[in-house]
Design a protein around this motif. Sequence first.
Motif, PDB file in Angstrom:
ATOM      1  N   HIS A 108       0.850  -1.196   0.000  1.00 47.73           N
ATOM      2  CA  HIS A 108       0.000   0.000   0.000  1.00 47.73           C
ATOM      3  C   HIS A 108       0.886   1.246   0.000  1.00 47.73           C
ATOM      4  O   HIS A 108       2.049   1.192   0.383  1.00 47.73           O
ATOM      5  CB  HIS A 108      -0.923  -0.012   1.222  1.00 47.73           C
ATOM      6  CG  HIS A 108      -1.973  -1.082   1.150  1.00 47.73           C
ATOM      7  ND1 HIS A 108      -3.206  -0.976   1.757  1.00 47.73           N
ATOM      8  CD2 HIS A 108      -1.984  -2.281   0.514  1.00 47.73           C
ATOM      9  CE1 HIS A 108      -3.915  -2.065   1.503  1.00 47.73           C
ATOM     10  NE2 HIS A 108      -3.190  -2.878   0.764  1.00 47.73           N
ATOM     11  N   SER A 111     -12.351  -1.385  -2.916  1.00 44.90           N
ATOM     12  CA  SER A 111     -10.949  -1.767  -3.110  1.00 44.90           C
ATOM     13  C   SER A 111     -10.874  -2.704  -4.301  1.00 44.90           C
ATOM     14  O   SER A 111     -11.905  -3.211  -4.778  1.00 44.90           O
ATOM     15  CB  SER A 111     -10.414  -2.499  -1.870  1.00 44.90           C
ATOM     16  OG  SER A 111     -11.081  -3.752  -1.738  1.00 44.90           O
ATOM     17  N   SER A 112      -9.655  -2.962  -4.766  1.00 40.42           N
ATOM     18  CA  SER A 112      -9.516  -3.896  -5.883  1.00 40.42           C
ATOM     19  C   SER A 112      -9.869  -5.319  -5.449  1.00 40.42           C
ATOM     20  O   SER A 112     -10.336  -6.118  -6.264  1.00 40.42           O
ATOM     21  CB  SER A 112      -8.117  -3.837  -6.477  1.00 40.42           C
ATOM     22  OG  SER A 112      -7.171  -4.183  -5.519  1.00 40.42           O
ATOM     23  N   SER A 113      -9.670  -5.640  -4.168  1.00 41.41           N
ATOM     24  CA  SER A 113     -10.040  -6.989  -3.712  1.00 41.41           C
ATOM     25  C   SER A 113     -11.549  -7.199  -3.792  1.00 41.41           C
ATOM     26  O   SER A 113     -12.004  -8.311  -4.085  1.00 41.41           O
ATOM     27  CB  SER A 113      -9.589  -7.224  -2.273  1.00 41.41           C
ATOM     28  OG  SER A 113      -8.201  -7.220  -2.202  1.00 41.41           O
ATOM     29  N   PHE A 132       0.354 -11.874  -6.417  1.00 39.23           N
ATOM     30  CA  PHE A 132      -0.068 -11.648  -5.037  1.00 39.23           C
ATOM     31  C   PHE A 132      -1.102 -12.700  -4.625  1.00 39.23           C
ATOM     32  O   PHE A 132      -2.069 -12.936  -5.358  1.00 39.23           O
ATOM     33  CB  PHE A 132      -0.655 -10.241  -4.901  1.00 39.23           C
ATOM     34  CG  PHE A 132      -0.912  -9.849  -3.479  1.00 39.23           C
ATOM     35  CD1 PHE A 132       0.128  -9.743  -2.577  1.00 39.23           C
ATOM     36  CD2 PHE A 132      -2.199  -9.605  -3.027  1.00 39.23           C
ATOM     37  CE1 PHE A 132      -0.099  -9.391  -1.258  1.00 39.23           C
ATOM     38  CE2 PHE A 132      -2.436  -9.253  -1.704  1.00 39.23           C
ATOM     39  CZ  PHE A 132      -1.384  -9.150  -0.824  1.00 39.23           C
ATOM     40  N   ASN A 158      -3.622 -13.016  -2.680  1.00 40.50           N
ATOM     41  CA  ASN A 158      -5.061 -12.888  -2.465  1.00 40.50           C
ATOM     42  C   ASN A 158      -5.834 -13.086  -3.772  1.00 40.50           C
ATOM     43  O   ASN A 158      -7.021 -13.373  -3.751  1.00 40.50           O
ATOM     44  CB  ASN A 158      -5.427 -11.611  -1.685  1.00 40.50           C
ATOM     45  CG  ASN A 158      -5.862 -10.441  -2.530  1.00 40.50           C
ATOM     46  OD1 ASN A 158      -5.399 -10.247  -3.642  1.00 40.50           O
ATOM     47  ND2 ASN A 158      -6.751  -9.627  -1.970  1.00 40.50           N
ATOM     48  N   ASN A 178       2.876  -8.072  -9.442  1.00 41.03           N
ATOM     49  CA  ASN A 178       3.386  -8.015  -8.075  1.00 41.03           C
ATOM     50  C   ASN A 178       3.731  -9.446  -7.695  1.00 41.03           C
ATOM     51  O   ASN A 178       2.830 -10.289  -7.737  1.00 41.03           O
ATOM     52  CB  ASN A 178       2.275  -7.461  -7.163  1.00 41.03           C
ATOM     53  CG  ASN A 178       2.654  -7.450  -5.706  1.00 41.03           C
ATOM     54  OD1 ASN A 178       3.788  -7.723  -5.359  1.00 41.03           O
ATOM     55  ND2 ASN A 178       1.682  -7.143  -4.857  1.00 41.03           N
ATOM     56  N   ASP A 186      -5.373  -7.424 -13.954  1.00 43.38           N
ATOM     57  CA  ASP A 186      -5.268  -6.616 -12.736  1.00 43.38           C
ATOM     58  C   ASP A 186      -4.139  -5.633 -12.981  1.00 43.38           C
ATOM     59  O   ASP A 186      -2.976  -6.026 -13.104  1.00 43.38           O
ATOM     60  CB  ASP A 186      -4.960  -7.515 -11.533  1.00 43.38           C
ATOM     61  CG  ASP A 186      -4.776  -6.722 -10.234  1.00 43.38           C
ATOM     62  OD1 ASP A 186      -4.327  -5.558 -10.296  1.00 43.38           O
ATOM     63  OD2 ASP A 186      -5.069  -7.276  -9.161  1.00 43.38           O
ATOM     64  N   SER A 239      -3.413  -2.897 -11.036  1.00 40.51           N
ATOM     65  CA  SER A 239      -3.337  -2.057  -9.831  1.00 40.51           C
ATOM     66  C   SER A 239      -2.070  -1.204  -9.760  1.00 40.51           C
ATOM     67  O   SER A 239      -2.070  -0.137  -9.163  1.00 40.51           O
ATOM     68  CB  SER A 239      -3.384  -2.932  -8.576  1.00 40.51           C
ATOM     69  OG  SER A 239      -4.618  -3.582  -8.472  1.00 40.51           O
ATOM     70  N   PHE A 240      -0.967  -1.704 -10.343  1.00 39.37           N
ATOM     71  CA  PHE A 240       0.311  -0.995 -10.222  1.00 39.37           C
ATOM     72  C   PHE A 240       0.661  -0.180 -11.462  1.00 39.37           C
ATOM     73  O   PHE A 240       1.785   0.282 -11.601  1.00 39.37           O
ATOM     74  CB  PHE A 240       1.431  -2.002  -9.914  1.00 39.37           C
ATOM     75  CG  PHE A 240       1.430  -2.480  -8.473  1.00 39.37           C
ATOM     76  CD1 PHE A 240       2.146  -1.800  -7.498  1.00 39.37           C
ATOM     77  CD2 PHE A 240       0.693  -3.592  -8.091  1.00 39.37           C
ATOM     78  CE1 PHE A 240       2.141  -2.219  -6.173  1.00 39.37           C
ATOM     79  CE2 PHE A 240       0.674  -4.018  -6.768  1.00 39.37           C
ATOM     80  CZ  PHE A 240       1.405  -3.328  -5.806  1.00 39.37           C
ATOM     81  N   ASP A 268      -6.898   0.207  -9.692  1.00 36.96           N
ATOM     82  CA  ASP A 268      -6.819   0.446  -8.247  1.00 36.96           C
ATOM     83  C   ASP A 268      -6.056   1.733  -7.982  1.00 36.96           C
ATOM     84  O   ASP A 268      -4.975   1.919  -8.525  1.00 36.96           O
ATOM     85  CB  ASP A 268      -6.080  -0.742  -7.613  1.00 36.96           C
ATOM     86  CG  ASP A 268      -6.014  -0.673  -6.102  1.00 36.96           C
ATOM     87  OD1 ASP A 268      -6.739   0.131  -5.502  1.00 36.96           O
ATOM     88  OD2 ASP A 268      -5.236  -1.453  -5.527  1.00 36.96           O
ATOM     89  N   LYS A 272      -2.631   1.624  -4.459  1.00 33.87           N
ATOM     90  CA  LYS A 272      -1.188   1.404  -4.396  1.00 33.87           C
ATOM     91  C   LYS A 272      -0.435   2.686  -4.712  1.00 33.87           C
ATOM     92  O   LYS A 272       0.787   2.733  -4.611  1.00 33.87           O
ATOM     93  CB  LYS A 272      -0.776   0.322  -5.416  1.00 33.87           C
ATOM     94  CG  LYS A 272      -1.602  -0.944  -5.378  1.00 33.87           C
ATOM     95  CD  LYS A 272      -1.451  -1.661  -4.056  1.00 33.87           C
ATOM     96  CE  LYS A 272      -2.299  -2.922  -4.002  1.00 33.87           C
ATOM     97  NZ  LYS A 272      -3.737  -2.685  -3.928  1.00 33.87           N
ATOM     98  N   LYS A 305      -9.468   4.906  -0.958  1.00 36.33           N
ATOM     99  CA  LYS A 305      -9.071   4.457  -2.290  1.00 36.33           C
ATOM    100  C   LYS A 305     -10.277   3.871  -3.010  1.00 36.33           C
ATOM    101  O   LYS A 305     -11.329   3.637  -2.414  1.00 36.33           O
ATOM    102  CB  LYS A 305      -7.988   3.386  -2.175  1.00 36.33           C
ATOM    103  CG  LYS A 305      -8.517   2.162  -1.414  1.00 36.33           C
ATOM    104  CD  LYS A 305      -7.430   1.162  -1.124  1.00 36.33           C
ATOM    105  CE  LYS A 305      -7.973  -0.002  -0.300  1.00 36.33           C
ATOM    106  NZ  LYS A 305      -6.960  -0.940   0.080  1.00 36.33           N
TER     107      LYS A 305
HETATM  108  C1  LIG Z   1      -1.793  -6.915  -7.827  1.00 35.37           C
HETATM  109  C2  LIG Z   1      -2.693  -6.717  -6.652  1.00 35.37           C
HETATM  110  N1  LIG Z   1      -4.019  -6.713  -6.835  1.00 35.37           N
HETATM  111  C3  LIG Z   1      -4.866  -6.534  -5.811  1.00 35.37           C
HETATM  112  C4  LIG Z   1      -4.426  -6.379  -4.514  1.00 35.37           C
HETATM  113  C5  LIG Z   1      -5.399  -6.180  -3.403  1.00 35.37           C
HETATM  114  O1  LIG Z   1      -5.395  -4.852  -2.986  1.00 35.37           O
HETATM  115  P1  LIG Z   1      -6.403  -4.333  -1.866  1.00 35.37           P
HETATM  116  O2  LIG Z   1      -6.109  -5.128  -0.662  1.00 35.37           O
HETATM  117  O3  LIG Z   1      -6.072  -2.900  -1.694  1.00 35.37           O
HETATM  118  O4  LIG Z   1      -7.772  -4.536  -2.366  1.00 35.37           O
HETATM  119  C6  LIG Z   1      -3.054  -6.384  -4.279  1.00 35.37           C
HETATM  120  C7  LIG Z   1      -2.553  -6.164  -2.924  1.00 35.37           C
HETATM  121  O5  LIG Z   1      -1.402  -5.935  -2.677  1.00 35.37           O
HETATM  122  C8  LIG Z   1      -2.173  -6.566  -5.371  1.00 35.37           C
HETATM  123  O6  LIG Z   1      -0.860  -6.590  -5.190  1.00 35.37           O
END
Ligand SMILES: Cc1ncc(COP(=O)(O)O)c(C=O)c1O
Length: 384
Positions: free
Chosen positions: A35, A94-96, A121, A123, A164, A192, A194-195, A222, A225, A233
Amino acid sequence: MTVPHREAGVRLSTANLTELEIRAERVGLNLADGHARQPLTPGQEKIVDRLPELFHTARRAVVPDLDREAQVTYLSVLGQHTALTEAKILSCYSSSVAMEIFARALFAAGLRRVGLIHPTFDNIPDILRGVGLGLRAVPEHVLHRADTAVLPDLDALFITTPNNPTGGVLDEPALAQWAAWCAAHNVVLALDTSFRAFDPRAQYDHYRVLADSGVEWVVIEDTGKVFPSLDLKVGFLAYATGGRLPLWRIYTDILLGVSPMILCLVTALAREGAGGGFAALHQTIARHRAGLHAALPQPTYGRWPDPGNRISVERLALPPGLDAGRVSDDLRARDVHVLPCGNFHWADRAEGAGHLRIALSRPEKDLHAGAEVIRDYLAAASAG
Ligand SMILES: Cc1ncc(COP(=O)(O)O)c(C=O)c1O
């Protein structure tokens, strides 16, 4: 305070990555989660000073207008212009949460066989498996080389880009090849991203490539990050309507929408990003990466295996013979929290056993202090 969800006596390195990240938030130097925890830039400080004003704007405005403004501002700054015309975009906490909705939609549509980038990652596989989907690991290099010949039968292909923990980016020709392959095989292509704000190479217009290919696609974006906004966020779940996935239905099963206050904040931060904030972020992360490399020169302290990486986390390949789970446990005892990479290799933890992941999105002094502890530890480990 007790750590949630862990039974007594369970070795910490068997926890999932988020459990390790939660522990890092309590005490010591947190170089664990990805984060955004770097200091605010002067431009971001000014936005934070305006929070009461943003709150009142949010109270008065029409929420769907704020939602659209946040989406348009964030995505256009990052080059994703076609999203604004071709995608339906659902804002999530959130992205999750976006991921959970996507996973449930796949299951509901009977699309159960998912090819997933390896490593990534944990999750992401945990959420996909958690709703009952079957996963097949697709090595990152296979995806980057667009080696379409080696894939098994799939219903969906999921790619994290930039990835990631490696920072690996799927370039435009490779995305086009995967989109064509997925279109030809009736496979949903999910990304995804996010980055992406950290790496200009991940800012070509992905949505144009996807829309041109005719593939059924989903993209998870997202802001979490990127902006150091104390986890205020948004995750965006973007897709073309008319496909098989009941995304809107499942979204509305779960949430009404994101706070208009957060939407206002995201718009303001994205505007500031366009006006120089993203360039400053790139410089900060590059400086932090260079400082870390200088503090732990290779090959004495291991290797930096991802020379092209520009995202806000960095892997360290430990010197031979050292186990990352053990090393991160020992560093935690010295109040420095980093992640062992086993769980990123969700299909074969042993592949990540020699790597640590270190967060760069931190105050520079924390990173320096953490690097010194890591250096002293590794020096003692190689001497003894
Ligand atoms: C590539 C990626 N996607 C999604 C997530 C989940 O992010 P969040 O917990 O903010 O929803 C992460 C968490 O580090 C991640 O690295």
